[in-house]
Scaffold this motif. Sequence first.
Motif, PDB file in Angstrom:
ATOM      1  N   ASP A   1       0.833  -1.204   0.000  1.00  0.00           N
ATOM      2  CA  ASP A   1       0.000   0.000   0.000  1.00  0.00           C
ATOM      3  C   ASP A   1       0.868   1.255   0.000  1.00  0.00           C
ATOM      4  O   ASP A   1       0.587   2.219  -0.701  1.00  0.00           O
ATOM      5  CB  ASP A   1      -0.937   0.016   1.215  1.00  0.00           C
ATOM      6  N   ARG A   2       1.950   1.214   0.806  1.00  0.00           N
ATOM      7  CA  ARG A   2       2.851   2.368   0.842  1.00  0.00           C
ATOM      8  C   ARG A   2       3.532   2.548  -0.506  1.00  0.00           C
ATOM      9  O   ARG A   2       3.712   3.666  -0.982  1.00  0.00           O
ATOM     10  CB  ARG A   2       3.879   2.215   1.968  1.00  0.00           C
ATOM     11  N   LEU A   3       3.932   1.458  -1.129  1.00  0.00           N
ATOM     12  CA  LEU A   3       4.555   1.540  -2.459  1.00  0.00           C
ATOM     13  C   LEU A   3       3.561   2.063  -3.495  1.00  0.00           C
ATOM     14  O   LEU A   3       3.900   2.897  -4.334  1.00  0.00           O
ATOM     15  CB  LEU A   3       5.094   0.165  -2.898  1.00  0.00           C
ATOM     16  N   ASP A   4       2.318   1.572  -3.398  1.00  0.00           N
ATOM     17  CA  ASP A   4       1.281   2.064  -4.331  1.00  0.00           C
ATOM     18  C   ASP A   4       1.034   3.553  -4.131  1.00  0.00           C
ATOM     19  O   ASP A   4       0.892   4.312  -5.085  1.00  0.00           O
ATOM     20  CB  ASP A   4      -0.026   1.282  -4.131  1.00  0.00           C
ATOM     21  N   ASP A   5       0.973   3.977  -2.850  1.00  0.00           N
ATOM     22  CA  ASP A   5       0.758   5.404  -2.562  1.00  0.00           C
ATOM     23  C   ASP A   5       1.922   6.243  -3.073  1.00  0.00           C
ATOM     24  O   ASP A   5       1.718   7.317  -3.647  1.00  0.00           O
ATOM     25  CB  ASP A   5       0.576   5.623  -1.053  1.00  0.00           C
ATOM     26  N   ALA A   6       3.151   5.743  -2.856  1.00  0.00           N
ATOM     27  CA  ALA A   6       4.330   6.474  -3.332  1.00  0.00           C
ATOM     28  C   ALA A   6       4.323   6.550  -4.848  1.00  0.00           C
ATOM     29  O   ALA A   6       4.646   7.593  -5.437  1.00  0.00           O
ATOM     30  CB  ALA A   6       5.610   5.801  -2.829  1.00  0.00           C
ATOM     31  N   TYR A   7       3.941   5.434  -5.485  1.00  0.00           N
ATOM     32  CA  TYR A   7       3.864   5.414  -6.947  1.00  0.00           C
ATOM     33  C   TYR A   7       2.793   6.391  -7.443  1.00  0.00           C
ATOM     34  O   TYR A   7       3.025   7.155  -8.380  1.00  0.00           O
ATOM     35  CB  TYR A   7       3.569   3.994  -7.431  1.00  0.00           C
ATOM     36  N   ASP A   8       1.612   6.407  -6.810  1.00  0.00           N
ATOM     37  CA  ASP A   8       0.534   7.337  -7.179  1.00  0.00           C
ATOM     38  C   ASP A   8       0.970   8.787  -6.993  1.00  0.00           C
ATOM     39  O   ASP A   8       0.692   9.651  -7.833  1.00  0.00           O
ATOM     40  CB  ASP A   8      -0.724   7.068  -6.348  1.00  0.00           C
ATOM     41  N   ASP A   9       1.649   9.078  -5.891  1.00  0.00           N
ATOM     42  CA  ASP A   9       2.134  10.433  -5.639  1.00  0.00           C
ATOM     43  C   ASP A   9       3.146  10.855  -6.700  1.00  0.00           C
ATOM     44  O   ASP A   9       3.095  11.990  -7.209  1.00  0.00           O
ATOM     45  CB  ASP A   9       2.758  10.542  -4.243  1.00  0.00           C
ATOM     46  N   ALA A  10       4.054   9.953  -7.047  1.00  0.00           N
ATOM     47  CA  ALA A  10       5.060  10.268  -8.074  1.00  0.00           C
ATOM     48  C   ALA A  10       4.394  10.488  -9.422  1.00  0.00           C
ATOM     49  O   ALA A  10       4.747  11.405 -10.174  1.00  0.00           O
ATOM     50  CB  ALA A  10       6.097   9.141  -8.161  1.00  0.00           C
ATOM     51  N   LEU A  11       3.390   9.672  -9.728  1.00  0.00           N
ATOM     52  CA  LEU A  11       2.662   9.819 -10.993  1.00  0.00           C
ATOM     53  C   LEU A  11       1.894  11.139 -11.018  1.00  0.00           C
ATOM     54  O   LEU A  11       1.902  11.860 -12.024  1.00  0.00           O
ATOM     55  CB  LEU A  11       1.712   8.630 -11.178  1.00  0.00           C
ATOM     56  N   ASP A  12       1.237  11.475  -9.902  1.00  0.00           N
ATOM     57  CA  ASP A  12       0.520  12.758  -9.808  1.00  0.00           C
ATOM     58  C   ASP A  12       1.481  13.937  -9.994  1.00  0.00           C
ATOM     59  O   ASP A  12       1.175  14.899 -10.705  1.00  0.00           O
ATOM     60  CB  ASP A  12      -0.196  12.880  -8.458  1.00  0.00           C
ATOM     61  N   ASP A  13       2.630  13.876  -9.330  1.00  0.00           N
ATOM     62  CA  ASP A  13       3.626  14.949  -9.453  1.00  0.00           C
ATOM     63  C   ASP A  13       4.124  15.081 -10.893  1.00  0.00           C
ATOM     64  O   ASP A  13       4.252  16.188 -11.419  1.00  0.00           O
ATOM     65  CB  ASP A  13       4.810  14.712  -8.508  1.00  0.00           C
ATOM     66  N   ALA A  14       4.394  13.945 -11.537  1.00  0.00           N
ATOM     67  CA  ALA A  14       4.872  13.975 -12.928  1.00  0.00           C
ATOM     68  C   ALA A  14       3.799  14.557 -13.849  1.00  0.00           C
ATOM     69  O   ALA A  14       4.091  15.364 -14.735  1.00  0.00           O
ATOM     70  CB  ALA A  14       5.269  12.566 -13.383  1.00  0.00           C
ATOM     71  N   PHE A  15       2.546  14.148 -13.620  1.00  0.00           N
ATOM     72  CA  PHE A  15       1.447  14.684 -14.423  1.00  0.00           C
ATOM     73  C   PHE A  15       1.297  16.188 -14.197  1.00  0.00           C
ATOM     74  O   PHE A  15       1.156  16.957 -15.160  1.00  0.00           O
ATOM     75  CB  PHE A  15       0.137  13.964 -14.079  1.00  0.00           C
ATOM     76  N   ASP A  16       1.322  16.620 -12.942  1.00  0.00           N
ATOM     77  CA  ASP A  16       1.214  18.054 -12.628  1.00  0.00           C
ATOM     78  C   ASP A  16       2.337  18.855 -13.294  1.00  0.00           C
ATOM     79  O   ASP A  16       2.093  19.923 -13.863  1.00  0.00           O
ATOM     80  CB  ASP A  16       1.240  18.285 -11.114  1.00  0.00           C
ATOM     81  N   ASP A  17       3.546  18.344 -13.230  1.00  0.00           N
ATOM     82  CA  ASP A  17       4.687  19.032 -13.858  1.00  0.00           C
ATOM     83  C   ASP A  17       4.499  19.126 -15.371  1.00  0.00           C
ATOM     84  O   ASP A  17       4.715  20.187 -15.975  1.00  0.00           O
ATOM     85  CB  ASP A  17       6.007  18.321 -13.542  1.00  0.00           C
ATOM     86  N   ALA A  18       4.093  18.018 -15.984  1.00  0.00           N
ATOM     87  CA  ALA A  18       3.892  18.014 -17.443  1.00  0.00           C
ATOM     88  C   ALA A  18       2.765  18.973 -17.828  1.00  0.00           C
ATOM     89  O   ALA A  18       2.876  19.738 -18.797  1.00  0.00           O
ATOM     90  CB  ALA A  18       3.587  16.601 -17.930  1.00  0.00           C
ATOM     91  N   PHE A  19       1.679  18.946 -17.065  1.00  0.00           N
ATOM     92  CA  PHE A  19       0.559  19.839 -17.335  1.00  0.00           C
ATOM     93  C   PHE A  19       0.982  21.303 -17.203  1.00  0.00           C
ATOM     94  O   PHE A  19       0.660  22.127 -18.051  1.00  0.00           O
ATOM     95  CB  PHE A  19      -0.607  19.536 -16.391  1.00  0.00           C
TER      96      PHE A  19
END
Length: 166
Positions: A8-26
Amino acid sequence: MAASSSNDRLDDAYDDALDDAFDDAFDRKFDAKFESINQHAEKRKKKKAYIEREREQGHFRLWNDYFSDDATYPPDTFKRRFRMNKDLFMRIVDRLSNEVLYFKQRRNAIGRLGLSPLQKCTAAIRMMAYGTTADAVDEYLRFGASTTLLCLENFTEVERIGAFPG
């Protein structure tokens, strides 16, 4: 249970990293598009040059040619060119200049008089009477095509609501 919470922690970290990457790209795409729009708008603004047309001369020429006591052109020429007699034309100009803000002559920020109601009405009526283009009145009445189109638009709006003298 420990393996599950670790996943769950790995999934949350992965989701956070994906959200950050998406926000940066946007943000990068948004900023680039915003900058592109601003640059395009600035280029358009620079192309439009002010032309001093000496609009006062246009009013005086029009007045002296058709409306003064010793007008250059006689009443029959006026009627042929404006498709109405001078009395009707003046009633239209007077009513519009008294009742419609656009047709009132006003001063600009530096105190210079704007276009006269006579010039504005003449532009609109000539365009309708002859089917001419908006820039056809520039040399005689001394104002540009965009202003001529505004005159016609305001004139026809008043006509549409039935505010002309009968």
